[in-house]
Design an enzyme around this catalytic site. Structure first.
Site, PDB file in Angstrom:
ATOM      1  N   THR A  32      15.553   9.606   6.752  1.00 53.44           N
ATOM      2  CA  THR A  32      16.827   9.287   6.103  1.00 53.44           C
ATOM      3  C   THR A  32      17.610  10.579   5.928  1.00 53.44           C
ATOM      4  OG1 THR A  32      15.770   7.466   4.948  1.00 53.44           O
ATOM      5  CG2 THR A  32      17.856   8.256   4.040  1.00 53.44           C
ATOM      6  N   GLY A  44      11.522   3.862  -8.965  1.00 55.08           N
ATOM      7  CA  GLY A  44      10.973   5.160  -8.591  1.00 55.08           C
ATOM      8  C   GLY A  44      10.747   5.176  -7.099  1.00 55.08           C
ATOM      9  N   LYS A 100       9.544  -1.293   3.812  1.00 57.38           N
ATOM     10  CA  LYS A 100       9.198  -1.149   2.399  1.00 57.38           C
ATOM     11  C   LYS A 100       7.733  -0.749   2.309  1.00 57.38           C
ATOM     12  CE  LYS A 100      10.040  -5.575   1.521  1.00 57.38           C
ATOM     13  NZ  LYS A 100      10.618  -6.038   2.770  1.00 57.38           N
ATOM     14  N   CYS A 134      12.218   6.936  -2.130  1.00 56.99           N
ATOM     15  CA  CYS A 134      13.504   6.678  -1.471  1.00 56.99           C
ATOM     16  C   CYS A 134      14.685   6.518  -2.422  1.00 56.99           C
ATOM     17  CB  CYS A 134      13.382   5.455  -0.561  1.00 56.99           C
ATOM     18  SG  CYS A 134      12.281   5.767   0.823  1.00 56.99           S
ATOM     19  N   LYS A 151      15.937   9.674  -4.557  1.00 56.70           N
ATOM     20  CA  LYS A 151      16.465  10.790  -3.757  1.00 56.70           C
ATOM     21  C   LYS A 151      17.674  10.360  -2.915  1.00 56.70           C
ATOM     22  CE  LYS A 151      13.757  10.842   0.541  1.00 56.70           C
ATOM     23  NZ  LYS A 151      14.789  10.378   1.444  1.00 56.70           N
ATOM     24  N   ASN A 183      20.024   1.476   0.537  1.00 57.02           N
ATOM     25  CA  ASN A 183      19.228   1.888  -0.622  1.00 57.02           C
ATOM     26  C   ASN A 183      20.080   1.988  -1.885  1.00 57.02           C
ATOM     27  OD1 ASN A 183      16.851   1.864   0.680  1.00 57.02           O
ATOM     28  ND2 ASN A 183      16.546   4.070   0.768  1.00 57.02           N
ATOM     29  N   TYR A 213      15.281  -7.943 -10.965  1.00 56.94           N
ATOM     30  CA  TYR A 213      14.273  -7.928 -12.033  1.00 56.94           C
ATOM     31  C   TYR A 213      14.538  -6.746 -12.964  1.00 56.94           C
ATOM     32  CZ  TYR A 213      11.384 -11.300  -9.530  1.00 56.94           C
ATOM     33  OH  TYR A 213      10.914 -12.422  -8.915  1.00 56.94           O
ATOM     34  N   GLY A 266      13.378  -3.931 -15.601  1.00 58.35           N
ATOM     35  CA  GLY A 266      12.102  -3.221 -15.671  1.00 58.35           C
ATOM     36  C   GLY A 266      12.260  -1.851 -16.282  1.00 58.35           C
TER      37      GLY A 266
HETATM   38  N1  LIG Z   1       8.492   6.029   2.534  1.00 56.27           N
HETATM   39  C1  LIG Z   1       9.352   5.038   2.769  1.00 56.27           C
HETATM   40  O1  LIG Z   1       9.194   3.915   2.293  1.00 56.27           O
HETATM   41  C2  LIG Z   1      10.541   5.280   3.656  1.00 56.27           C
HETATM   42  C3  LIG Z   1      11.259   4.177   4.150  1.00 56.27           C
HETATM   43  C4  LIG Z   1      12.345   4.410   4.976  1.00 56.27           C
HETATM   44  C5  LIG Z   1      12.737   5.713   5.271  1.00 56.27           C
HETATM   45  N2  LIG Z   1      12.026   6.756   4.757  1.00 56.27           N
HETATM   46  C6  LIG Z   1      12.445   8.120   5.142  1.00 56.27           C
HETATM   47  O2  LIG Z   1      11.603   8.572   6.186  1.00 56.27           O
HETATM   48  C7  LIG Z   1      11.365   9.972   6.055  1.00 56.27           C
HETATM   49  C8  LIG Z   1       9.865  10.250   5.947  1.00 56.27           C
HETATM   50  O3  LIG Z   1       9.389   9.646   4.756  1.00 56.27           O
HETATM   51  P1  LIG Z   1       7.830   9.486   4.453  1.00 56.27           P
HETATM   52  O4  LIG Z   1       7.732   8.711   3.172  1.00 56.27           O
HETATM   53  O5  LIG Z   1       7.140   8.991   5.672  1.00 56.27           O
HETATM   54  O6  LIG Z   1       7.437  11.019   4.198  1.00 56.27           O
HETATM   55  P2  LIG Z   1       5.982  11.657   4.004  1.00 56.27           P
HETATM   56  O7  LIG Z   1       6.168  12.771   3.073  1.00 56.27           O
HETATM   57  O8  LIG Z   1       4.993  10.577   3.691  1.00 56.27           O
HETATM   58  O9  LIG Z   1       5.616  12.234   5.453  1.00 56.27           O
HETATM   59  C9  LIG Z   1       6.293  13.286   6.061  1.00 56.27           C
HETATM   60  C10 LIG Z   1       5.320  13.992   7.002  1.00 56.27           C
HETATM   61  O10 LIG Z   1       6.040  14.942   7.789  1.00 56.27           O
HETATM   62  C11 LIG Z   1       5.186  16.042   8.033  1.00 56.27           C
HETATM   63  N3  LIG Z   1       5.958  17.192   8.500  1.00 56.27           N
HETATM   64  C12 LIG Z   1       6.726  18.065   7.791  1.00 56.27           C
HETATM   65  N4  LIG Z   1       7.276  18.974   8.596  1.00 56.27           N
HETATM   66  C13 LIG Z   1       6.866  18.680   9.864  1.00 56.27           C
HETATM   67  C14 LIG Z   1       7.124  19.256  11.144  1.00 56.27           C
HETATM   68  N5  LIG Z   1       7.920  20.327  11.278  1.00 56.27           N
HETATM   69  N6  LIG Z   1       6.537  18.685  12.219  1.00 56.27           N
HETATM   70  C15 LIG Z   1       5.737  17.620  12.091  1.00 56.27           C
HETATM   71  N7  LIG Z   1       5.459  17.030  10.904  1.00 56.27           N
HETATM   72  C16 LIG Z   1       6.029  17.564   9.804  1.00 56.27           C
HETATM   73  C17 LIG Z   1       4.488  16.233   6.682  1.00 56.27           C
HETATM   74  O11 LIG Z   1       3.317  17.011   6.810  1.00 56.27           O
HETATM   75  C18 LIG Z   1       4.210  14.778   6.287  1.00 56.27           C
HETATM   76  O12 LIG Z   1       2.952  14.342   6.747  1.00 56.27           O
HETATM   77  C19 LIG Z   1      12.165  10.419   4.831  1.00 56.27           C
HETATM   78  O13 LIG Z   1      13.420  10.873   5.257  1.00 56.27           O
HETATM   79  C20 LIG Z   1      12.314   9.152   4.040  1.00 56.27           C
HETATM   80  O14 LIG Z   1      13.445   9.146   3.207  1.00 56.27           O
HETATM   81  C21 LIG Z   1      10.929   6.574   3.972  1.00 56.27           C
END
Ligand SMILES: NC(=O)c1ccc[n+]([C@@H]2O[C@H](COP(=O)([O-])OP(=O)(O)OC[C@H]3O[C@@H](n4cnc5c(N)ncnc54)[C@H](O)[C@@H]3O)[C@@H](O)[C@H]2O)c1
Length: 445
Positions: free
Chosen positions: A121, A263, A157, A266, A269, A214, A257, A259
């Site tokens: 994102t 948190g 999600k 996503c 931030k 979001n 809902y 609550g």
């Molecule tokens: N978690 C969610 O539900 C969700 C849903 C939709 C979008 N997103 C977006 O997706 C993105 C990732 O979220 P996430 O929750 O999977 O993050 P996360 O923190 O779980 O995973 C990120 C991974 O990237 C790795 N990383 C960092 N720098 C790197 C590099 N240079 N090369 C390779 N790997 C590297 C880290 O070690 C980590 O394992 C964010 O921008 C987030 O906003 C998250």
């Protein structure tokens, strides 16, 4: 097709596994060696329903592999997904250092055409930055390699991530090159059979779409939380109000809902980052500021109720806490309301006995030696010697507990319910004091 994915977190791992499951050859690359070692040894670093089995099956079938080797990942896939974190920096803007580091790595190692796909994102304008960074590095290398940059935001999600990826509501593809839209369509075809879910658009609109989704969901939550506080003061029951407005098809039942605050990794931030984007271009995003402020205040609501109940003296009290994850079916505790509550309780001199079905390891990692926090093996163990129970995550295991046991275990028969799981009338009938969110039973002493 051959796919490389940078970042093996919630998004990268789920994307990799699901693309492998439909027959693609996927290489997942991460800089975290411990994570990659764990995956290569059959472990899975996060809890996500169904993920474990899919990782194992696809590794066994030879369609999914994990590496820390950048060259291997760049060589492997025509499709290069960026799925690294974009955490907030000090002023709330999305920190793009990991995204740009991947872009640089790809540019440093590529020798052929690549489609660079941004799944993280990222603020509007990031694809331009990724493009510029790749061009710059290729120029330094005097490389003629061609590439395209695509925005393909992810809407999964946590807790239902596999299902969401396999059966998406929409597949947003942002690109200025129609040929790339077709490549992306082909990659996503297995997830697009029932009806066409592809929404193709320009890159900037795709980037903004993710934040818009979001921010809209966070707005719905903060709106209901605002009204729940008002309902309490006015002596109304927000749960009745919820049913009354949810039945309106223009409003709907989802995400209304009340609550103890939202948190996760996503909403907090992303709302902040969108607000920053707005202020950078000279626009004051008043609604987004309010959504965030209401949520910050809401995360304090349970603590305030508990503190008032114990006459502002929590020293020596013990509170049982059910739920640590920011929502059910995940072990993710990023920005979880449980953290605000347990930290406030401990700061006020109370002890916390906590239980969560999946987030215990994560809690140990976040609070390695917190004197005031005891992590308990079962929900019942958390109740032992506790003065009161607070529920902050709506895990199904907490939905129909043994109230008699709760009553006999607690020193004071009182429940603070941050998710309105229980029926206030029923609890009153069995002699348990009950404080939910916006249910018209406010303790104001
Ligand atoms: N978690 C969610 O539900 C969700 C849903 C939709 C979008 N997103 C977006 O997706 C993105 C990732 O979220 P996430 O929750 O999977 O993050 P996360 O923190 O779980 O995973 C990120 C991974 O990237 C790795 N990383 C960092 N720098 C790197 C590099 N240079 N090369 C390779 N790997 C590297 C880290 O070690 C980590 O394992 C964010 O921008 C987030 O906003 C998250």
């Amino acid at each position: 097709m051959k796919v490389s994915i940078y970042g093996s977190g919630y998004v990268g791992l789920v994307t990799g596994v699901c693309l492998a499951e439909v027959g693609n050859e996927v290489v997942c690359m991460d800089v975290d060696k411990a994570k990659i070692d764990l995956l290569n040894n059959g472990g899975v670093p996060i809890y996500e329903p169904g993920l474990d089995a899919l990782v194992k099956e696809n590794m066994k079938a030879g369609r999914l592999s994990f590496t820390t080797d950048i060259q291997q990942a760049v060589d492997h896939g025509v499709f290069q997904f960026i799925a690294v974190g974009t955490p907030p920096d000090e002023d709330g803007a999305a920190d793009l250092q990991y995204v740009l580091a991947v872009a640089e790595n790809i540019a440093n190692h590529m020798s052929d055409y690549r489609v660079v796909i941004n799944k993280s994102t990222v603020p509007v304008g990031t694809a331009d930055k990724v493009k510029a960074r790749i061009k710059e590095v290729l120029a330094k290398r005097s490389s003629q390699s061609d590439f395209d940059v695509v925005s393909n935001p992810e809407f999964l999600k946590e807790g239902a991530a596999i299902d969401d990826f396999m059966k998406p509501d929409r597949i947003v593809i942002g690109t200025d090159n129609p040929r790339v839209t077709e490549l992306m369509r082909a990659l996503y075809a297995p997830f697009n059979r029932n009806h066409d879910r592809v929404v193709a658009m320009d890159i900037r609109s795709a980037e903004l779409t993710k934040y818009a989704a979001n921010a809209m969901l966070a707005t719905k939550i903060s709106f209901m939380n605002e009204l729940s506080n008002l309902a309490e003061i006015l002596g109304a029951d927000i749960e009745k109000v919820r049913l009354g407005i949810g039945s309106d098809s223009r409003i709907g039942y989802s995400f209304i809902y009340p609550g103890c605050g939202y948190g996760g990794s996503c909403f907090p931030k992303d709302v902040k980052a969108l607000e920053r984007t707005a202020s950078e271009v000279g626009y004051e995003a008043q609604l987004l500021q309010a959504v965030e402020a209401v949520n910050e205040r809401q995360k304090q609501v349970l603590f305030n109720k508990i503190e008032r109940y114990f006459n502002h003296d929590l020293a020596g009290k013990t509170i049982a806490l059910w739920g640590l994850a920011f929502k059910p079916n995940t072990d993710d505790m990023r920005e979880a309301p449980s953290r605000t509550l347990l930290e406030a309780l401990i700061a006020a001199g109370a002890q916390v006995r906590a239980y969560d079905p999946e987030a215990m390891e994560e809690a140990k990692r976040i609070y390695p030696d917190n004197q005031g926090l005891t992590l308990c093996e079962t929900p019942e163990a958390a109740l032992e010697q506790a003065d009161a129970l607070a529920v902050v995550t709506e895990w199904s295991i907490f939905r129909s507990p043994n109230f008699e046991l709760i009553k006999s275990s607690l020193k004071q028969a009182v429940i603070f319910d941050g998710r309105n799981l229980y029926n206030p009338d029923h609890l009153a009938s069995i002699g348990i004091d009950y404080y939910g969110i916006g249910t018209g039973v406010e303790n104001t002493q």
